[in-house]
Design an enzyme around this catalytic site. Structure first.
Site: not given
Ligand code: GUN
Length: 279
Positions: A47, A91, A114
């Site tokens: 990211k 996350q 998100d």
């Molecule tokens: N963990 C697995 N997929 C995601 C996601 O799309 N966003 C976040 N914040 N954590 C995750």
């Protein structure tokens, strides 16, 4: 045929980069990681790299596993009030002693890149314009990139998580597909799958979807990322064999994963425009 998530993701990021070059103030994304989950570390690194590619300001905040809920809540409040930050991503999964739901509800819904906040999820449910979770949003883009019409198709979603299963079901329904949501208590999963024109597999078990479950010509989207004992990655779909039956299939890696990141970049830009009152 494979659907190339890397190629589509690059195209989207290139378009974003051009838009960002014209902006005086850069969009800013904060990514918060608590603990040392190795899969999460990889995702967060990817990211951050994507932010650099498109020209965003990115801030990675790595907190130790012992971080208390209060400390994390305080950090989120700070980021909510930080004018350099337009998107906040915490996350998941978080360590067990932290209430994830409370953390997500503390993120300013305007900065919720998100789309996990109850307000944004609720807006998705009632069909209002909102921030759409990255992985489901990317899946719709992947399906549309094949040129196959979603409207009128039978879609089977395997998995009912808040991150993927529930929102992708809503998005497919919004695109006029007929939806079946299957999960661990579903009886005769194979029967449902054999009726599907589109299968989205989000279970978290390697090679769970096998050739005998897939109708000829089906579009198969594999959301799974499973680390096998030999260190290799596998999706939730038995790719080599299911490929024979499917019209289109997403590989792992190189399918859904890169698109999730491209959609995160897109969501960050959308939050930026809303906050900075552009367009
Ligand atoms: N963990 C697995 N997929 C995601 C996601 O799309 N966003 C976040 N914040 N954590 C995750």
């Amino acid at each position: 045929m494979d659907i190339d998530g890397r190629k589509l993701s690059k195209k989207i990021k290139d378009q974003i980069k051009i838009k960002v070059e014209k902006l005086e103030k850069k969009p800013g994304l904060a990514v918060v990681l608590v603990g040392e989950n190795s899969a999460s570390q990889v995702y967060v690194r990817n990211k951050e790299r994507a932010c650099q590619k498109v020209g965003y300001y990115s801030r990675k905040i790595n907190l130790p596993v012992e971080t208390t809920q209060e400390e994390l809540l305080n950090l989120i409040e700070e980021l909510n009030n930080d004018e350099l930050i337009h998107g906040i991503l915490v996350q998941l999964p978080l360590p067990n002693h932290i209430d994830s739901e409370k953390i997500i509800l503390t993120i300013d819904p305007k900065k919720d890149v998100d789309g996990f906040h109850a307000l944004n999820m609720g807006n998705l449910l009632i069909g209002k314009k909102t921030i759409i979770p990255c992985t489901p949003k990317g899946i719709i883009e992947l399906i549309k990139s094949t040129g196959i019409e979603i409207s009128g198709k039978n879609a089977v979603v395997i998995g009912r998580s808040n991150i993927v299963g529930k929102p992708i079901s809503l998005l497919l329904m919004k695109n006029n597909a007929t939806i079946t949501i299957c999960h661990s208590k579903t009886l005769d999963l194979k029967k449902h799958c054999l009726n599907a024109d589109i299968i989205v597999a989000a279970i978290g078990k390697p090679n769970f979807v096998t050739e005998d479950m897939v109708k000829k010509g089906c579009v198969v989207i594999d959301v799974g990322i499973n680390r096998l004992d030999d260190g290799s990655l596998s999706g939730d779909v038995d790719y080599i064999n299911v490929k024979n039956n499917s019209s289109y299939i997403t590989p792992v890696p190189g399918g859904v994963g890169p698109m999730t990141i491209a959609m995160l970049m897109q969501n960050t830009l959308e939050c930026y425009k809303e906050i900075e009152k552009l367009e």
